[in-house]
Design an enzyme around this catalytic site. Structure first.
Site, mmCIF file in Angstrom:
data_model
loop_
_atom_site.group_PDB
_atom_site.id
_atom_site.type_symbol
_atom_site.label_atom_id
_atom_site.label_comp_id
_atom_site.label_asym_id
_atom_site.label_seq_id
_atom_site.Cartn_x
_atom_site.Cartn_y
_atom_site.Cartn_z
ATOM 1 N N ASN A 9 0.879 -1.113 0.134
ATOM 2 C CA ASN A 9 -0.164 0.122 0.138
ATOM 3 C C ASN A 9 0.862 1.114 0.003
ATOM 4 O O ASN A 9 1.450 1.736 1.084
ATOM 5 C CB ASN A 9 -0.868 -0.095 1.473
ATOM 6 C CG ASN A 9 -1.859 1.085 1.282
ATOM 7 O OD1 ASN A 9 -1.832 1.966 0.556
ATOM 8 N ND2 ASN A 9 -2.740 1.057 2.338
ATOM 9 N N ARG A 90 -2.311 -1.922 -3.930
ATOM 10 C CA ARG A 90 -3.446 -1.199 -3.830
ATOM 11 C C ARG A 90 -3.470 -0.371 -4.624
ATOM 12 O O ARG A 90 -2.601 0.606 -4.697
ATOM 13 C CB ARG A 90 -3.576 -0.684 -2.277
ATOM 14 C CG ARG A 90 -4.977 0.049 -2.086
ATOM 15 C CD ARG A 90 -4.747 0.768 -0.809
ATOM 16 N NE ARG A 90 -6.240 1.830 -0.480
ATOM 17 C CZ ARG A 90 -6.324 2.611 0.310
ATOM 18 N NH1 ARG A 90 -5.235 3.016 1.040
ATOM 19 N NH2 ARG A 90 -7.451 3.021 0.399
ATOM 20 N N HIS A 179 -12.686 2.762 -0.337
ATOM 21 C CA HIS A 179 -12.420 1.614 0.628
ATOM 22 C C HIS A 179 -13.359 0.360 0.368
ATOM 23 O O HIS A 179 -13.445 -0.336 1.156
ATOM 24 C CB HIS A 179 -13.202 2.135 2.207
ATOM 25 C CG HIS A 179 -12.540 3.271 2.784
ATOM 26 N ND1 HIS A 179 -13.270 4.381 3.171
ATOM 27 C CD2 HIS A 179 -11.181 3.517 3.183
ATOM 28 C CE1 HIS A 179 -12.391 5.403 3.754
ATOM 29 N NE2 HIS A 179 -11.349 4.777 3.825
ATOM 30 N N HIS A 205 -17.171 2.046 7.888
ATOM 31 C CA HIS A 205 -15.441 2.030 7.984
ATOM 32 C C HIS A 205 -14.849 3.380 8.390
ATOM 33 O O HIS A 205 -15.113 4.451 7.870
ATOM 34 C CB HIS A 205 -14.849 1.575 6.631
ATOM 35 C CG HIS A 205 -13.350 1.835 6.361
ATOM 36 N ND1 HIS A 205 -12.605 0.745 6.171
ATOM 37 C CD2 HIS A 205 -12.526 2.805 6.645
ATOM 38 C CE1 HIS A 205 -11.383 1.166 6.233
ATOM 39 N NE2 HIS A 205 -11.398 2.500 6.364
ATOM 40 N N ARG A 238 -11.228 15.737 6.600
ATOM 41 C CA ARG A 238 -12.142 16.170 5.572
ATOM 42 C C ARG A 238 -13.534 16.424 5.775
ATOM 43 O O ARG A 238 -14.177 15.877 6.871
ATOM 44 C CB ARG A 238 -12.273 14.905 4.392
ATOM 45 C CG ARG A 238 -10.863 14.649 4.118
ATOM 46 C CD ARG A 238 -10.781 13.193 2.968
ATOM 47 N NE ARG A 238 -9.484 12.648 3.440
ATOM 48 C CZ ARG A 238 -9.521 11.250 3.148
ATOM 49 N NH1 ARG A 238 -10.447 10.481 2.793
ATOM 50 N NH2 ARG A 238 -8.606 10.527 3.261
ATOM 51 N N ARG A 282 -8.576 10.048 19.417
ATOM 52 C CA ARG A 282 -8.170 10.124 20.361
ATOM 53 C C ARG A 282 -7.900 11.376 21.348
ATOM 54 O O ARG A 282 -8.432 11.636 22.581
ATOM 55 C CB ARG A 282 -6.922 9.019 20.748
ATOM 56 C CG ARG A 282 -6.990 7.655 20.449
ATOM 57 C CD ARG A 282 -5.787 7.192 20.249
ATOM 58 N NE ARG A 282 -5.269 7.231 18.904
ATOM 59 C CZ ARG A 282 -4.537 6.702 18.241
ATOM 60 N NH1 ARG A 282 -4.080 5.315 18.822
ATOM 61 N NH2 ARG A 282 -4.114 6.867 16.873
ATOM 62 N N GLY A 328 -10.117 2.164 12.243
ATOM 63 C CA GLY A 328 -9.380 2.790 13.379
ATOM 64 C C GLY A 328 -10.435 3.121 14.701
ATOM 65 O O GLY A 328 -10.227 2.566 15.737
ATOM 66 N N GLY A 330 -13.874 2.629 14.277
ATOM 67 C CA GLY A 330 -14.626 1.644 14.397
ATOM 68 C C GLY A 330 -14.498 0.329 15.301
ATOM 69 O O GLY A 330 -15.216 -0.245 15.994
ATOM 70 N N GLU A 384 -7.441 -5.280 4.900
ATOM 71 C CA GLU A 384 -7.196 -5.294 3.348
ATOM 72 C C GLU A 384 -6.197 -5.699 2.659
ATOM 73 O O GLU A 384 -6.353 -6.193 1.618
ATOM 74 C CB GLU A 384 -7.190 -3.590 3.169
ATOM 75 C CG GLU A 384 -8.540 -2.689 3.462
ATOM 76 C CD GLU A 384 -8.207 -1.327 3.811
ATOM 77 O OE1 GLU A 384 -7.756 -1.114 4.748
ATOM 78 O OE2 GLU A 384 -8.615 -0.330 3.140
HETATM 79 P P1 ADP Z 1 -6.461 5.271 8.043
HETATM 80 O O1 ADP Z 1 -6.214 3.891 7.488
HETATM 81 O O2 ADP Z 1 -7.646 5.993 7.278
HETATM 82 O O3 ADP Z 1 -5.556 6.456 8.260
HETATM 83 P P2 ADP Z 1 -6.922 4.162 10.696
HETATM 84 O O4 ADP Z 1 -8.028 3.185 10.213
HETATM 85 O O5 ADP Z 1 -5.847 3.863 11.219
HETATM 86 O O6 ADP Z 1 -6.886 5.254 9.547
HETATM 87 O O7 ADP Z 1 -7.942 4.910 11.630
HETATM 88 C C1 ADP Z 1 -7.090 6.126 12.445
HETATM 89 C C2 ADP Z 1 -8.401 6.854 13.469
HETATM 90 O O8 ADP Z 1 -8.580 5.915 14.546
HETATM 91 C C3 ADP Z 1 -7.812 8.119 14.225
HETATM 92 O O9 ADP Z 1 -8.629 8.817 14.523
HETATM 93 C C4 ADP Z 1 -7.416 7.250 15.593
HETATM 94 O O10 ADP Z 1 -7.674 8.369 16.732
HETATM 95 C C5 ADP Z 1 -8.400 6.314 15.567
HETATM 96 N N1 ADP Z 1 -7.510 4.940 16.263
HETATM 97 C C6 ADP Z 1 -6.903 4.194 16.108
HETATM 98 N N2 ADP Z 1 -6.434 3.310 16.877
HETATM 99 C C7 ADP Z 1 -6.933 3.638 17.823
HETATM 100 C C8 ADP Z 1 -6.970 3.194 19.231
HETATM 101 N N3 ADP Z 1 -6.126 2.140 19.494
HETATM 102 N N4 ADP Z 1 -7.771 3.840 20.015
HETATM 103 C C9 ADP Z 1 -8.581 4.944 19.605
HETATM 104 N N5 ADP Z 1 -8.439 5.348 18.546
HETATM 105 C C10 ADP Z 1 -7.822 4.804 17.661
#
Ligand code: ADP
Length: 398
Positions: A9, A90, A179, A205, A238, A282, A328, A330, A384
């Site tokens: 990716n 990807r 996605h 997602h 976004r 977070r 993340g 979800g 993925e």
């Molecule tokens: P992407 O692949 O779209 O960059 P992710 O699926 O990794 O994103 O998700 C990132 C989001 O998920 C961030 O907002 C982060 O705060 C949240 N996140 C990721 N891991 C955790 C965790 N362990 N606890 C709380 N929030 C998390």
């Protein structure tokens, strides 16, 4: 006979990889390069003795690929690069051309390049990654797996925007959705959990980018992201869906060019824009717990935007019977899942099991509703890379 397949990716400043042994689907190693283009790039890789982390100059993607091949052998993960049998890449935007993954030929590479104007942030880096790996592994099969493929089953009514029809015929301006690999993976997991019987499923997602998809009979019938990953629900940075005239007024009142406003809508809006704190859920959650009003507003707004799509897709599906949270947020944020479900639970007859919701995080699978709930709500960690590897296997066997 077992084979090794590498899933890649490639982004503009990062490159993630995972090697699977197939057919066992065992992960041999995984890791990533970050800060590509900087003299203090970061390279992390899982090795038999634990994770190895290096800080090193990473001027471009080619250097990452050469560092990776050297590390794979030095760390005794493989003995020769020839052990890799295929590489799956990807690719974010496949336009209207690819309803499925394909062998990554030079012709496909040219088409991916021709789609760069529709996905400038993604297709360029995806293609750079392909060329870098192709030069090191010229004789193995390379496969392109598109984020857009799963959504090619949408009907015209869903993928067209109500703008002059010629914009679609002349410039291919329509909804593509993204996605797709993730939505397909988790919806297939739901089917498996129901002994192969398709469920009317709404997949949420929710990562830094976020999209919601309505899946019927195993197919995407509607999805929230649009022509680009800017549309749909509010995200980390976004906007998601807007009144289109906001583009005009933001440019006019703030004396900005179209390009500048587009950049603000992509990079400075969403959770970051409303909270003024961070795009990371977070940080926003911590600030909200500490009483910060704008952080609290951000959380409520986010939950409501997602809930609005769930409601809409519940109707589109003539009644959903499963909702899945993934990515993340979800997978890891029970409080956000609860906030979202609270908005739809009365209308949909959902009864959340608070205890399971609270403990289902950090890569855990779970059904987070009680047996009486009319709609089942699941947490299913997305994968993925595994989907990419499965598609490689399928195409290699054809
Ligand atoms: P992407 O692949 O779209 O960059 P992710 O699926 O990794 O994103 O998700 C990132 C989001 O998920 C961030 O907002 C982060 O705060 C949240 N996140 C990721 N891991 C955790 C965790 N362990 N606890 C709380 N929030 C998390």
């Amino acid at each position: 006979m077992s084979k090794l397949i590498l899933a890649v990716n490639a982004g503009s400043s990062s490159l993630k990889f995972k090697i699977f042994e197939v057919p066992s689907e065992k992960v041999i190693t995984s890791g990533l390069f970050e800060r590509i283009g900087h003299h203090d790039g970061i390279f992390k890789i899982k090795a038999p003795g634990g994770e190895v982390k290096r800080v090193l100059p990473l001027p471009n993607h080619e250097v990452c690929v050469s560092e990776l091949t050297t590390a794979l052998i030095d760390l005794k993960i493989i003995t020769s690069i020839d052990e890799i049998d295929a590489v799956g890449h990807r690719v974010v935007m496949g336009g209207k051309y690819y309803p499925d993954s394909v062998l990554f030929t030079e012709e496909v590479a040219r088409r991916v390049e021709s789609l760069i104007p529709l996905a400038p942030l993604h297709n360029g880096p995806n293609l750079t990654g392909y060329h870098a790996f192709k030069s090191v592994l010229p004789d193995v099969a390379h496969v392109a797996v598109f984020d857009t493929s799963f959504h090619q089953t949408m009907s015209e009514e869903d993928y067209l925007f109500p703008i002059p029809y010629e914009y679609y015929t002349k410039y291919d301006l329509r909804r593509y959705g993204f996605h797709g690999t993730s939505h397909k993976y988790v919806s297939e997991e739901v089917t498996k959990l129901h002994n192969g019987v398709y469920q009317n499923t709404i997949v949420c997602h929710l990562g830094n980018g976020a999209s919601i998809t309505a899946v019927k009979d195993g197919k995407s019938i509607a999805t929230s992201m649009g022509l680009t990953p800017l549309g749909g629900v509010m995200m980390g940075t976004r906007t998601g869906d807007l009144d289109p005239s906001l583009m005009y007024f933001a440019a006019k009142f703030d004396n900005k060019t179209l390009d500048e406003v587009y950049d603000i809508f992509n990079k400075k809006s969403g959770m970051l824009g409303i909270s003024g704190i961070s795009n990371d859920s977070r940080d926003v959650e911590n600030a909200a717990l500490a009483g910060n009003k704008r952080a609290q507003l951000t959380e409520t707004m986010y939950a409501r935007r997602v809930a609005d799509y769930i409601g809409q897709y519940h109707i589109r599906l003539h009644g959903a019977n499963a909702i899945v949270f993934t990515a993340g947020i979800g997978e890891n944020v029970p409080a956000m899942r609860k906030n979202i479900i609270n908005e739809v639970k009365d209308a949909m007859g959902i009864i959340l099991d608070d205890e399971t919701n609270n403990i289902t995080r950090g890569g855990k699978y779970g059904l987070i509703t009680t047996p009486e709930s009319k709609v089942k709500v699941f947490v299913i960690p997305t994968n993925e890379e595994l989907m990419i590897v499965r598609d490689c296997m399928r195409l290699l066997e054809q």
